[in-house]
Design a protein around this motif. Structure first.
Motif, PDB file in Angstrom:
ATOM      1  N   LEU A   1       0.858  -1.192   0.000  1.00 15.24           N
ATOM      2  CA  LEU A   1       0.000   0.000   0.000  1.00 15.24           C
ATOM      3  C   LEU A   1       0.890   1.237   0.000  1.00 15.24           C
ATOM      4  CD1 LEU A   1      -2.657  -0.982   2.709  1.00 15.24           C
ATOM      5  CD2 LEU A   1      -2.803  -1.262   0.231  1.00 15.24           C
TER       6      LEU A   1
ATOM      7  N   ARG B   1      -3.804   7.704   8.172  1.00 16.19           N
ATOM      8  CA  ARG B   1      -4.126   7.207   6.834  1.00 16.19           C
ATOM      9  C   ARG B   1      -3.702   5.747   6.678  1.00 16.19           C
ATOM     10  NH1 ARG B   1      -5.874   7.786   1.995  1.00 16.19           N
ATOM     11  NH2 ARG B   1      -4.656   7.578   0.105  1.00 16.19           N
TER      12      ARG B   1
ATOM     13  N   LEU C   1      -6.265   2.732   5.614  1.00  8.92           N
ATOM     14  CA  LEU C   1      -6.047   1.914   4.419  1.00  8.92           C
ATOM     15  C   LEU C   1      -5.853   0.440   4.770  1.00  8.92           C
ATOM     16  CD1 LEU C   1      -3.748   4.239   2.260  1.00  8.92           C
ATOM     17  CD2 LEU C   1      -6.100   3.559   1.782  1.00  8.92           C
TER      18      LEU C   1
END
Length: 199
Positions: A91, A109, A113
């Protein structure tokens, strides 16, 4: 002595269901780790390694190319096999204030995710968080800051975690490190061979 015989017998006759990873991933991404030489257990341990599946490799290399000369990075997802790490997905998590010599991951974040990725997986899928990656615009391995951050992360991890630094432009653009919490809270790190997907 009984324990040794049991272990020898267990390894000499592996069962088809002994793997915790889905066979489809093993067929596409992993090379089997040698456990036997002839009919005897190997007495030397193979070097630890980080294996990259094609999807993870593509994400890391293309995100790095898109952001050069600024550093970028993110999370490594996959599973562990003994002291080795198989990376099936990567990612990208942009870091605020990233520069040519610094990358700091946005933790909020990253957690969002990671949670979104894991909710899409089947309940019996062993894929999960296995480490971190980031780029360096010039060929160089992990900095002392990188290693210290991984040691802090390993304090709360149940198994080995990988640090992968991608620095395009050198003869060997990947630098790998496997970090693991030991007994009594100590953390050890060991250089790892990085195995990109075979073309």
């Amino acid at each position: 002595m009984r324990w040794w015989r049991q272990q020898r017998q267990r390894f000499a006759t592996p069962s088809a269901s002994s793997s915790t990873a889905p066979s489809i991933l093993l067929e596409k991404c992993a090379t089997p780790f040698p456990a036997l030489i002839g009919n005897e257990l190997s007495v030397t341990r193979p070097a630890v390694r980080i294996e990259l599946c094609p999807e993870a490799y593509e994400v890391i290399t293309s995100a790095t190319a898109d952001r050069l000369p600024v550093e970028t990075g993110g999370l490594l997802l996959g599973y562990r096999e003994d002291a080795n790490v198989l990376v099936t997905h990567a990612l990208v998590i942009d870091g605020e204030g990233a520069s040519t010599h610094r990358y700091v991951r946005d933790d909020v974040r990253a957690n969002a995710l990671l949670a979104a990725f894991l909710t899409q997986r089947a309940d019996d899928d062993p894929t999960g968080y296995v480490g971190e990656w980031h780029s360096h615009p010039v060929p160089s391995g992990p900095s002392q800051t990188d290693v210290a951050a991984m040691h802090a992360t390993a304090q709360t991890s149940d198994g080995p975690i990988a640090l992968l630094v991608y620095a395009p432009g050198g003869a060997d653009p990947f630098f790998g490190l496997i970090v693991r919490r030991q007994r009594v809270g100590r953390v050890s790190s060991k250089k790892a061979a990085v195995v990109p997907p075979s073309s």
